[in-house]
Design an enzyme around this catalytic site. Structure first.
Site, PDB file in Angstrom:
ATOM      1  N   LYS A  57       0.837  -1.195   0.000  1.00 34.47           N
ATOM      2  CA  LYS A  57       0.000   0.000   0.000  1.00 34.47           C
ATOM      3  C   LYS A  57       0.878   1.253   0.000  1.00 34.47           C
ATOM      4  O   LYS A  57       2.086   1.170  -0.095  1.00 34.47           O
ATOM      5  CB  LYS A  57      -0.932  -0.033   1.214  1.00 34.47           C
ATOM      6  CG  LYS A  57      -1.784  -1.308   1.280  1.00 34.47           C
ATOM      7  CD  LYS A  57      -2.597  -1.531   0.019  1.00 34.47           C
ATOM      8  CE  LYS A  57      -3.605  -2.651   0.132  1.00 34.47           C
ATOM      9  NZ  LYS A  57      -3.018  -3.989   0.247  1.00 34.47           N
TER      10      LYS A  57
HETATM   11  C1  LIG Z   1      -9.142  -2.896  -1.490  1.00 37.53           C
HETATM   12  C2  LIG Z   1      -8.586  -3.575  -0.280  1.00 37.53           C
HETATM   13  N1  LIG Z   1      -9.281  -3.561   0.861  1.00 37.53           N
HETATM   14  C3  LIG Z   1      -8.804  -4.148   1.975  1.00 37.53           C
HETATM   15  C4  LIG Z   1      -7.596  -4.806   1.988  1.00 37.53           C
HETATM   16  C5  LIG Z   1      -7.125  -5.468   3.223  1.00 37.53           C
HETATM   17  O1  LIG Z   1      -6.040  -4.851   3.801  1.00 37.53           O
HETATM   18  P1  LIG Z   1      -5.287  -5.531   5.007  1.00 37.53           P
HETATM   19  O2  LIG Z   1      -4.362  -6.560   4.425  1.00 37.53           O
HETATM   20  O3  LIG Z   1      -4.546  -4.418   5.682  1.00 37.53           O
HETATM   21  O4  LIG Z   1      -6.305  -6.144   5.907  1.00 37.53           O
HETATM   22  C6  LIG Z   1      -6.838  -4.843   0.823  1.00 37.53           C
HETATM   23  C7  LIG Z   1      -5.561  -5.546   0.812  1.00 37.53           C
HETATM   24  O5  LIG Z   1      -5.014  -5.937  -0.178  1.00 37.53           O
HETATM   25  C8  LIG Z   1      -7.346  -4.212  -0.341  1.00 37.53           C
HETATM   26  O6  LIG Z   1      -6.657  -4.225  -1.504  1.00 37.53           O
END
Ligand SMILES: Cc1ncc(COP(=O)(O)O)c(C=O)c1O
Length: 384
Positions: free
Chosen positions: A188
């Site tokens: 990210k």
């Molecule tokens: C659009 C989206 N939402 C949520 C997440 C989840 O993030 P996390 O891994 O921090 O829980 C991701 C992770 O790839 C994502 O791409």
């Protein structure tokens, strides 16, 4: 740092981490307070101030932040949540963990974000919430989605996991009064290793989220420590362990100081890709609507009907040429876990986008010369 992981090929993504993050972690270790504490509070304050939200609650992932958002907003067992199928499994997981029922909606062809008209079509008497996703770093059309939510009395949650630093109508995502979640996973915009954050203007929701993220205790560990153990916690509801550590938050605070440069570099890289791709009939660069400033946490291209090689095969060929790409997002409604329940669901734009999109490398430190290597490899990989 294991240099071998990145030395022989152009990776899809590489976090920008240096000595400064290392020093910040060392300071936290020396302080003796390494889990949820002052550094987490500092990261929360800085992010809330930056994006223009009243409250920020750091967590151990965006998934847990999304869960806390839905629970604190009052989602109840069996409530249906509308969300894109063109997204990562974490979105559906968060709905399920919160006791909701995921209902998938189609996306717009150009932005790859939720189609407000399809959202409205799919509302049923059981629909309680809309989870919008700012996919691939591009803010979705919040005003259009908020209008649908308002018309039907639905909750609106913004998943900006990939879009931290992106702007909607000139303001950062998260600064528009809609509960918004970010991810700090290494792929990210900024990273804390793992981590997430919920921002909201609603004080009661933020307070409850803080309690729920740490077992449901009415008094935090830090406050008990500061009171030298003379404060006692109570549990009015059961919670979770969604705590971010101060080690992670210290990394986040340093990462935040690089955000502007990260955004700038990514925008420049996207612009160069755009120029280099202009001569390709087979490929379209990402579309950016006038309302948005793209964060370019990823760079997603779309193959046009002129392309004679499918995107998945192009990704394989790029790997053979030492360039890591990624295929487009596989639709969630085709995943085995949902296949039976979603049988017969057809989301034409989602399904087409999954077939026709792929990601090219983009990250701070990617050189223009490396981008040219990527585009040469792409040109060759597109030959039938
Ligand atoms: C659009 C989206 N939402 C949520 C997440 C989840 O993030 P996390 O891994 O921090 O829980 C991701 C992770 O790839 C994502 O791409």
């Amino acid at each position: 740092m294991n240099e071998d992981l990145f030395s022989e090929h152009i990776p899809l993504m590489r976090p920008w981490l240096g000595e400064e993050e290392g020093n910040a972690v060392r300071d936290v270790l020396a302080s003796g307070w390494i889990s949820l504490g002052p550094k987490v509070a500092e990261l929360e304050q800085k992010i809330a101030a930056l994006v223009g939200a009243k409250h920020a609650v750091a967590t151990n992932s965006a998934t847990s932040a999304l869960h806390l958002a839905m629970q604190t907003m009052g989602l109840e067992r069996g409530d249906e949540v509308l969300l894109p199928s063109f997204t990562c499994m974490a979105n559906a997981n968060a709905v399920l963990i919160a006791g909701g029922v995921p209902r998938f909606v189609d996306i717009e062809r150009d932005t790859l974000n939720l189609d407000p008209a399809d959202v409205e079509r799919r509302i049923t008497p059981r629909t309680r919430a809309i989870m919008m996703v700012d996919q691939i770093g591009l803010p979705a059309d919040l005003d259009a989605l908020r209008a649908v939510a308002d018309r039907h009395g639905l909750l609106l949650i913004d998943d900006a996991a990939t879009a931290f630093g992106g702007k909607y109508k000139g303001r950062y995502v998260g600064g528009h009064g809609v509960p918004t979640c970010y991810s700090f996973h290494p792929r990210k915009m900024i990273t804390t290793g793992e981590g997430g954050m919920l921002v909201t203007d609603n004080e009661a929701w933020a307070e409850r989220a803080r309690t729920l993220r740490s077992t449901g205790a009415s008094v935090s560990d830090l406050r008990r420590h500061q009171a030298k153990g003379a404060l006692f916690q109570q549990y009015f509801e059961s919670g979770y362990n969604y705590r971010m550590t101060d080690l992670q938050a210290a990394v986040g605070v340093v990462q935040l100081t690089k955000l502007d440069r990260m955004l700038e570099q990514r925008a420049e890289q996207a612009s160069l890709y755009g120029e280099l791709l202009a001569r390709f009939d087979e490929v379209r660069p990402p579309h950016v609507p006038a309302y948005a400033a793209h964060a370019y946490s990823s760079y997603c291209i779309r193959l046009t009907p002129s392309a004679k090689v499918p995107a998945e095969e192009v990704v394989r060929r790029m790997a053979e040429r030492n360039v890591s790409c990624r295929r487009g997002i596989p639709p969630l409604h085709f995943e085995p876990v949902f296949k039976e329940e979603m049988a017969g669901l057809h989301l034409p734009e989602t399904e087409a986008a999954a077939q026709e999109t792929m990601f090219l490398p983009i990250f701070p430190g990617l050189l223009a010369s490396q981008q040219r290597v990527v585009i040469t490899a792409l040109e060759r990989s597109l030959l039938s």
